[in-house]
Write a protein that holds these residues in place. Structure first.
Motif, PDB file in Angstrom:
ATOM      1  N   LYS A 278       0.664  -1.170  -0.022  1.00  0.00           N
ATOM      2  CA  LYS A 278       0.092   0.099   0.065  1.00  0.00           C
ATOM      3  C   LYS A 278       0.887   1.200   0.297  1.00  0.00           C
ATOM      4  O   LYS A 278       0.312   2.378  -0.511  1.00  0.00           O
ATOM      5  CB  LYS A 278      -0.915   0.087   1.148  1.00  0.00           C
TER       6      LYS A 278
ATOM      7  N   ARG B  75      -6.409  -9.835  13.037  1.00  0.00           N
ATOM      8  CA  ARG B  75      -5.700  -8.481  13.308  1.00  0.00           C
ATOM      9  C   ARG B  75      -6.141  -8.186  14.649  1.00  0.00           C
ATOM     10  O   ARG B  75      -7.284  -8.172  14.950  1.00  0.00           O
ATOM     11  CB  ARG B  75      -6.025  -7.522  12.382  1.00  0.00           C
TER      12      ARG B  75
ATOM     13  N   GLY C 226       5.662   0.941  10.286  1.00  0.00           N
ATOM     14  CA  GLY C 226       5.609   2.148  10.727  1.00  0.00           C
ATOM     15  C   GLY C 226       6.698   2.421  11.863  1.00  0.00           C
ATOM     16  O   GLY C 226       6.718   3.368  12.620  1.00  0.00           O
TER      17      GLY C 226
ATOM     18  N   GLU D 201       6.328  -5.652   8.642  1.00  0.00           N
ATOM     19  CA  GLU D 201       5.516  -5.123   7.547  1.00  0.00           C
ATOM     20  C   GLU D 201       6.139  -3.813   6.924  1.00  0.00           C
ATOM     21  O   GLU D 201       5.337  -2.766   6.827  1.00  0.00           O
ATOM     22  CB  GLU D 201       4.018  -5.000   7.567  1.00  0.00           C
ATOM     23  N   PRO D 202       7.411  -3.636   6.833  1.00  0.00           N
ATOM     24  CA  PRO D 202       7.770  -2.114   6.491  1.00  0.00           C
ATOM     25  C   PRO D 202       7.243  -1.751   5.189  1.00  0.00           C
ATOM     26  O   PRO D 202       7.539  -2.312   4.184  1.00  0.00           O
ATOM     27  CB  PRO D 202       9.265  -2.229   6.574  1.00  0.00           C
TER      28      PRO D 202
HETATM   29  C1  LIG Z   1       0.349   0.949   6.411  1.00  0.00           C
HETATM   30  C2  LIG Z   1       0.632  -0.502   6.985  1.00  0.00           C
HETATM   31  C3  LIG Z   1       2.121  -1.017   6.872  1.00  0.00           C
HETATM   32  C4  LIG Z   1       3.228  -0.013   6.605  1.00  0.00           C
HETATM   33  O1  LIG Z   1       3.152   1.046   7.241  1.00  0.00           O
HETATM   34  P1  LIG Z   1       4.369   1.996   6.962  1.00  0.00           P
HETATM   35  O2  LIG Z   1       4.340   3.165   7.722  1.00  0.00           O
HETATM   36  O3  LIG Z   1       4.383   2.350   5.797  1.00  0.00           O
HETATM   37  O4  LIG Z   1       5.739   1.148   7.206  1.00  0.00           O
HETATM   38  C5  LIG Z   1       2.247  -2.210   7.364  1.00  0.00           C
HETATM   39  N1  LIG Z   1       0.961  -2.937   7.897  1.00  0.00           N
HETATM   40  C6  LIG Z   1      -0.084  -2.542   7.788  1.00  0.00           C
HETATM   41  C7  LIG Z   1      -1.226  -3.391   8.509  1.00  0.00           C
HETATM   42  C8  LIG Z   1      -0.319  -1.105   7.658  1.00  0.00           C
HETATM   43  O5  LIG Z   1      -1.644  -0.814   7.337  1.00  0.00           O
END
Ligand SMILES: *Cc1c(COP(=O)(O)O)cnc(C)c1O
Length: 381
Positions: A41, A125, A205, A236-237
């Motif tokens: 995303k 989740r 994040g 999940e970067p």
């Molecule tokens: C947005 C998101 C990420 C990626 O976040 P970044 O801030 O770009 O690292 C990873 N996992 C989930 C579930 C997200 O919604």
């Protein structure tokens, strides 16, 4: 290498800069035992996936289209997640998914049997109801959040249906101490469940690519988490993979004066860097006419507002203290244009869509993709 011949506007992805970030991600994984999945995303420009995939373990997604792209274009594991899957897309999602994470008890109940019948591990989740996010719009723990389940008694009731969980509650968090405290909190709330699971994804994040971030401490903390609970940790970067690895190159089309010096470039913040408008941030100017740009905050500097060319009155890239006034024909490059930019670009005003240019390891520029009237027309009907 001169860039002046390329037609603006264009996004220029810098492969060496990508590699610098990805090497840090890879090192974090080696030290901690965690696996890293690119969050599509944030960045889905598949023309550089062959560069990125050797450093990462796969991708994670937020929709059918993203999970399909991850499967088709990126090596490794493909995780499927969505805030809500529709009945008519779940079969196709399962064709591409190596794991599937449901957002709610309802979605889990509706679709888990289908997934498990195909041998696809299922996750849920969780929402710890605390977060490290300075923006309410990006805060998964905001009041009345729909992002994940929080009720521990009800979660205990479904834990035998799942093999893992995903928790994403950081947004550009550059503090190791804040991350670690948040993980303490997660362990206090959910730790007793983790023993029954095989994997825990801690989302994205985390801004661990910052030059002064204590990467070893983060790795140690993740390793300890993994060993304590006997789970495979996933990260999940998104932003961390691509931070600073692209710029948006534009040309000044006009200059005006209205109380201040104004310049209009051949791009639009609303169409081409929408995230900055949503978060009310200024686009960093990194180069003017291919020279690294000094923004000078002195009395003698010219304060210039750089506008986009859409007709939105507030289509403003930012206000800058420049050493010299901008001239028609100057090339202005805005930095940090990789994450949450190309994935959000749109055809507002029919403004010419920036092409996508890749700068390779040798500095050679390749125009990967251009867009024209037919693309504009095809986006509507
Ligand atoms: C947005 C998101 C990420 C990626 O976040 P970044 O801030 O770009 O690292 C990873 N996992 C989930 C579930 C997200 O919604």
């Amino acid at each position: 290498m001169t860039t002046v011949s390329l037609t603006t506007p264009y996004y220029e992805i810098d492969v060496p800069a990508l590699r610098r970030n990805l090497s840090i991600v890879q090192r974090l994984c080696e030290l901690s035992g965690a696996k890293a999945l690119l969050a599509l995303k944030c960045f889905a420009t598949w023309g550089v996936f062959d560069v990125m995939s050797p450093y990462l373990h796969g991708t994670t997604s937020s929709s059918l289209n993203e999970v399909r792209l991850g499967k088709e274009a990126f090596a490794g594991e493909t995780h499927a997640y969505s805030v809500a899957y529709a009945e008519n897309e779940i079969d196709e999602v399962l064709e591409y998914a190596d794991k599937i994470i449901f957002n709610s008890f309802n979605q889990l109940a509706a679709f888990k049997d289908k997934a498990q019948a195909q041998g696809i591990p299922v996750g849920l989740r969780l929402n710890p109801q605390t977060s490290n996010s300075s923006f309410i719009i990006a805060d998964p723990a905001r009041p009345f959040s729909r992002l994940g389940e929080h009720d521990i008694n009800k979660i205990e009731g479904v834990v035998s249906d799942i093999s893992g969980v995903m928790i994403h509650n950081n947004c550009e968090n550059d503090s190791f101490d804040a991350f670690s405290a948040s993980l303490d909190d997660i362990e206090a709330k959910f730790g007793h469940l983790f023993k029954q699971l095989d994997w825990v994804s801690l989302g994205g994040g985390i801004h661990f690519i910052a030059p002064d971030y204590p990467l070893e401490k983060l790795a140690e903390r993740l390793k300890q988490f993994s060993e304590t609970h006997g789970v495979q940790v996933y990260l999940e970067p998104g932003e961390a993979c691509i931070h600073g690895a692209a710029k948006l190159v534009t040309t000044v089309l006009d200059t005006l004066h209205n109380g201040k010096a104004l310049a209009v470039v051949d791009s639009s913040i609303e169409a081409h860097m929408l995230d900055l408008l949503i978060y009310r941030e200024t686009a960093p100017v990194v180069e003017i006419n291919a020279e690294a740009c000094q923004l000078i905050a002195t009395e003698s500097a010219t304060s210039t507002i750089i506008y986009g060319k859409s007709c939105l009155a507030g289509d403003i890239f930012g206000e800058y203290q420049l050493a010299q006034p901008l001239q028609i024909g100057d090339r202005v490059a805005f930095g940090n244009a990789a994450g949450y930019t190309m994935v959000k670009k749109n055809w507002f005003n029919g403004v010419a869509m920036p092409s996508i240019v890749i700068r390779d390891d040798e500095g050679k520029l390749t125009v990967q993709k251009t867009f024209g009237y037919e693309d504009f027309k095809a986006s509507l009907s």
